[in-house]
Design a protein around this motif. Structure first.
Motif, PDB file in Angstrom:
ATOM      1  N   GLU A 104      33.834  97.777  33.453  1.00 51.69           N
ATOM      2  CA  GLU A 104      32.947  98.758  32.828  1.00 51.69           C
ATOM      3  C   GLU A 104      33.173 100.139  33.446  1.00 51.69           C
ATOM      4  O   GLU A 104      33.171 100.300  34.668  1.00 51.69           O
ATOM      5  CB  GLU A 104      31.487  98.346  33.021  1.00 51.69           C
ATOM      6  N   VAL A 105      33.363 101.128  32.598  1.00 52.60           N
ATOM      7  CA  VAL A 105      33.599 102.499  33.052  1.00 52.60           C
ATOM      8  C   VAL A 105      32.258 103.140  33.404  1.00 52.60           C
ATOM      9  O   VAL A 105      31.339 103.173  32.594  1.00 52.60           O
ATOM     10  CB  VAL A 105      34.325 103.325  31.967  1.00 52.60           C
ATOM     11  N   VAL A 106      32.162 103.658  34.632  1.00 55.77           N
ATOM     12  CA  VAL A 106      30.953 104.330  35.097  1.00 55.77           C
ATOM     13  C   VAL A 106      31.148 105.845  35.074  1.00 55.77           C
ATOM     14  O   VAL A 106      30.243 106.589  34.735  1.00 55.77           O
ATOM     15  CB  VAL A 106      30.576 103.856  36.517  1.00 55.77           C
ATOM     16  N   TRP A 107      32.357 106.302  35.431  1.00 54.87           N
ATOM     17  CA  TRP A 107      32.672 107.729  35.437  1.00 54.87           C
ATOM     18  C   TRP A 107      34.017 107.949  34.776  1.00 54.87           C
ATOM     19  O   TRP A 107      34.943 107.153  34.936  1.00 54.87           O
ATOM     20  CB  TRP A 107      32.785 108.289  36.856  1.00 54.87           C
ATOM     21  N   ARG A 108      34.114 109.058  34.081  1.00 51.62           N
ATOM     22  CA  ARG A 108      35.390 109.549  33.570  1.00 51.62           C
ATOM     23  C   ARG A 108      35.655 110.886  34.234  1.00 51.62           C
ATOM     24  O   ARG A 108      34.782 111.766  34.236  1.00 51.62           O
ATOM     25  CB  ARG A 108      35.334 109.736  32.058  1.00 51.62           C
ATOM     26  N   VAL A 109      36.837 111.034  34.788  1.00 53.33           N
ATOM     27  CA  VAL A 109      37.212 112.280  35.446  1.00 53.33           C
ATOM     28  C   VAL A 109      38.358 112.892  34.661  1.00 53.33           C
ATOM     29  O   VAL A 109      39.368 112.228  34.409  1.00 53.33           O
ATOM     30  CB  VAL A 109      37.627 112.044  36.913  1.00 53.33           C
ATOM     31  N   GLN A 110      38.178 114.146  34.261  1.00 54.24           N
ATOM     32  CA  GLN A 110      39.206 114.873  33.525  1.00 54.24           C
ATOM     33  C   GLN A 110      39.715 116.026  34.377  1.00 54.24           C
ATOM     34  O   GLN A 110      38.930 116.715  35.031  1.00 54.24           O
ATOM     35  CB  GLN A 110      38.633 115.453  32.234  1.00 54.24           C
ATOM     36  N   ASP A 111      41.006 116.238  34.341  1.00 54.27           N
ATOM     37  CA  ASP A 111      41.637 117.367  35.013  1.00 54.27           C
ATOM     38  C   ASP A 111      41.461 118.584  34.119  1.00 54.27           C
ATOM     39  O   ASP A 111      41.858 118.563  32.950  1.00 54.27           O
ATOM     40  CB  ASP A 111      43.124 117.054  35.217  1.00 54.27           C
ATOM     41  N   VAL A 112      40.832 119.628  34.634  1.00 52.87           N
ATOM     42  CA  VAL A 112      40.639 120.856  33.860  1.00 52.87           C
ATOM     43  C   VAL A 112      41.244 122.042  34.607  1.00 52.87           C
ATOM     44  O   VAL A 112      40.595 123.047  34.871  1.00 52.87           O
ATOM     45  CB  VAL A 112      39.146 121.111  33.519  1.00 52.87           C
ATOM     46  N   GLY A 113      42.503 121.920  34.959  1.00 52.81           N
ATOM     47  CA  GLY A 113      43.192 123.001  35.671  1.00 52.81           C
ATOM     48  C   GLY A 113      43.131 122.787  37.169  1.00 52.81           C
ATOM     49  O   GLY A 113      43.651 121.815  37.686  1.00 52.81           O
ATOM     50  N   THR A 114      42.447 123.691  37.877  1.00 53.29           N
ATOM     51  CA  THR A 114      42.353 123.567  39.334  1.00 53.29           C
ATOM     52  C   THR A 114      41.134 122.758  39.768  1.00 53.29           C
ATOM     53  O   THR A 114      40.946 122.517  40.942  1.00 53.29           O
ATOM     54  CB  THR A 114      42.278 124.954  39.996  1.00 53.29           C
ATOM     55  N   GLU A 115      40.301 122.362  38.813  1.00 55.72           N
ATOM     56  CA  GLU A 115      39.119 121.568  39.125  1.00 55.72           C
ATOM     57  C   GLU A 115      39.047 120.380  38.183  1.00 55.72           C
ATOM     58  O   GLU A 115      39.977 120.124  37.424  1.00 55.72           O
ATOM     59  CB  GLU A 115      37.858 122.434  39.041  1.00 55.72           C
ATOM     60  N   TRP A 116      37.949 119.641  38.239  1.00 50.95           N
ATOM     61  CA  TRP A 116      37.781 118.450  37.423  1.00 50.95           C
ATOM     62  C   TRP A 116      36.416 118.463  36.753  1.00 50.95           C
ATOM     63  O   TRP A 116      35.485 119.127  37.194  1.00 50.95           O
ATOM     64  CB  TRP A 116      37.898 117.193  38.289  1.00 50.95           C
TER      65      TRP A 116
END
Length: 160
Positions: free
Chosen positions: A38-50
């Motif tokens: 089960e996915v609890v968090w999704r982390v996306q790369d948005v350049g120099t941060e997330w």
């Protein structure tokens, strides 16, 4: 060619071998969910941060990589061996409350520059050699853990 195939099979990027920071982009879970995947968090790369999205309530927060000083501050707060933070790589978000009472009272957090201190949430990758020196993490099967002021430290898993 064989090395590249082996790297992709074990889920490492070739940049990890070049001394570049790892990417936190992906989906994460932990053992307190009903289903193991089960996915609890999704982390996306948005350049120099997330950008971190909590799947439970849909909350979206901006996150940043913890600098050396921020990791050291977190390790100190946890009472872990200082030098075991050296190989860790951590993502943090929010601003750390002054105390748990302040968190419950919605008191404004103490300001700190990004990267210099940890925030309200922390997601870390800690290799087995460093984990072995930290009592709270030494029996984790995963190189990942999550921390927040209420739940404390819990083992996390990178699912994909």
């Amino acid at each position: 060619m064989r090395l590249l195939c082996l790297i992709s099979l074990v889920g490492l990027s070739s940049s990890a071998f070049a001394g570049e920071p790892m990417s936190f982009a992906g989906e994460y879970g932990h053992g307190a969910t009903h289903d193991a995947d089960e996915v609890v968090w999704r982390v996306q790369d948005v350049g120099t941060e997330w950008r971190l999205t909590s799947t439970g309530d849909g909350e979206v927060v901006e996150a940043h990589r913890l600098g050396e000083q921020g990791r050291a501050a977190f390790w100190d707060r946890m009472g872990w061996p200082d030098d075991s933070s050296r190989d860790a790589d951590c993502l943090t978000w929010g601003r750390k409350p002054a105390s748990l009472d302040d968190l419950f009272a919605d008191a404004p957090p103490a300001p700190s520059p990004p990267g210099d201190d940890y925030g309200e949430g922390v997601l870390c990758h800690v290799p087995a050699t460093a984990r072995a020196r930290i009592d709270w993490l030494d029996d984790n099967g995963s190189d990942w853990f999550y921390y927040d002021p209420i739940a404390g430290v819990m083992e996390a898993r990178r699912l994909r």
